[in-house]
Design a protein around this motif. Structure first.
Motif, PDB file in Angstrom:
ATOM      1  N   TYR A  78      34.389  42.596  49.424  1.00 34.80           N
ATOM      2  CA  TYR A  78      34.938  42.210  48.131  1.00 34.80           C
ATOM      3  C   TYR A  78      36.276  42.930  47.968  1.00 34.80           C
ATOM      4  O   TYR A  78      36.382  44.119  48.236  1.00 34.80           O
ATOM      5  N   HIS A  79      37.281  42.201  47.542  1.00 38.83           N
ATOM      6  CA  HIS A  79      38.620  42.772  47.454  1.00 38.83           C
ATOM      7  C   HIS A  79      39.007  43.216  46.048  1.00 38.83           C
ATOM      8  O   HIS A  79      40.002  43.900  45.885  1.00 38.83           O
ATOM      9  N   SER A  80      38.217  42.824  45.057  1.00 38.28           N
ATOM     10  CA  SER A  80      38.567  43.214  43.693  1.00 38.28           C
ATOM     11  C   SER A  80      37.309  43.339  42.847  1.00 38.28           C
ATOM     12  O   SER A  80      36.244  42.833  43.207  1.00 38.28           O
ATOM     13  N   GLU A  82      36.936  41.873  40.107  1.00 33.47           N
ATOM     14  CA  GLU A  82      36.661  40.524  39.619  1.00 33.47           C
ATOM     15  C   GLU A  82      35.717  39.787  40.576  1.00 33.47           C
ATOM     16  O   GLU A  82      34.774  39.123  40.147  1.00 33.47           O
ATOM     17  N   GLU A  83      35.942  39.932  41.880  1.00 31.16           N
ATOM     18  CA  GLU A  83      35.051  39.308  42.864  1.00 31.16           C
ATOM     19  C   GLU A  83      33.639  39.885  42.770  1.00 31.16           C
ATOM     20  O   GLU A  83      32.652  39.158  42.846  1.00 31.16           O
ATOM     21  N   ILE A  84      33.576  41.196  42.584  1.00 30.00           N
ATOM     22  CA  ILE A  84      32.266  41.853  42.451  1.00 30.00           C
ATOM     23  C   ILE A  84      31.563  41.351  41.199  1.00 30.00           C
ATOM     24  O   ILE A  84      30.385  40.977  41.238  1.00 30.00           O
ATOM     25  N   ASN A  86      32.019  38.564  39.556  1.00 34.10           N
ATOM     26  CA  ASN A  86      31.627  37.161  39.723  1.00 34.10           C
ATOM     27  C   ASN A  86      30.356  37.052  40.569  1.00 34.10           C
ATOM     28  O   ASN A  86      29.460  36.274  40.256  1.00 34.10           O
ATOM     29  N   ARG A  87      30.292  37.818  41.646  1.00 33.69           N
ATOM     30  CA  ARG A  87      29.110  37.756  42.516  1.00 33.69           C
ATOM     31  C   ARG A  87      27.876  38.268  41.777  1.00 33.69           C
ATOM     32  O   ARG A  87      26.792  37.694  41.895  1.00 33.69           O
ATOM     33  N   GLU A  90      26.706  35.566  39.525  1.00 33.16           N
ATOM     34  CA  GLU A  90      26.045  34.515  40.306  1.00 33.16           C
ATOM     35  C   GLU A  90      24.594  34.892  40.619  1.00 33.16           C
ATOM     36  O   GLU A  90      23.713  34.044  40.651  1.00 33.16           O
TER      37      GLU A  90
END
Length: 118
Positions: A78-80, A82-84, A86-87, A90
């Motif tokens: 994960y690069h940010s 925000e990605e974390i 979002n995951r 989910e």
């Protein structure tokens, strides 16, 4: 004469049935005065649970599958944040409650540092 792999030994099958029959008979005798009527194996196991909870816990432990540790690894980067986030969403995980846990102290550490000093 050999038995096929995976089939239950005839003696084992008979022994299991005799044990179940004995438990059924005792359960019926024990619960005969019960307004619900004879309870068979259920009544017998209820009595064991009341009179010998350690035995019942042992039986329950044998019914619950043993958790096995996974040797699989996930190669996800994960690069940010925000990605974390979002995951986590989910996966249905409460994002707002996870981050405070990262900052939390272990219970042992908190008890040691919060203990009054003499």
């Amino acid at each position: 004469m050999h038995r096929t792999k995976g089939t239950v030994n005839h003696l084992t099958r008979e022994l299991k049935q005799v044990i179940l029959d004995a438990a059924e008979n005792v359960g019926n005798e024990m619960t005969i005065a019960d307004p619900r009527g004879p309870m068979g194996i259920t009544g017998y196991l209820e009595n064991i649970a009341r009179e010998h909870p350690a035995v019942m816990c042992g039986m329950l432990a044998r019914l619950v599958p043993i958790q096995q540790e996974s040797t699989q690894t996930a190669d996800v980067t994960y690069h940010s944040f925000e990605e974390i986030n979002n995951r986590l969403r989910e996966l249905g995980l409460p994002v707002g409650r996870i981050y405070p846990l990262l900052e939390a102290k272990k219970v042992e550490d908190a008890e040691v540092t919060d203990a009054p000093h003499d």
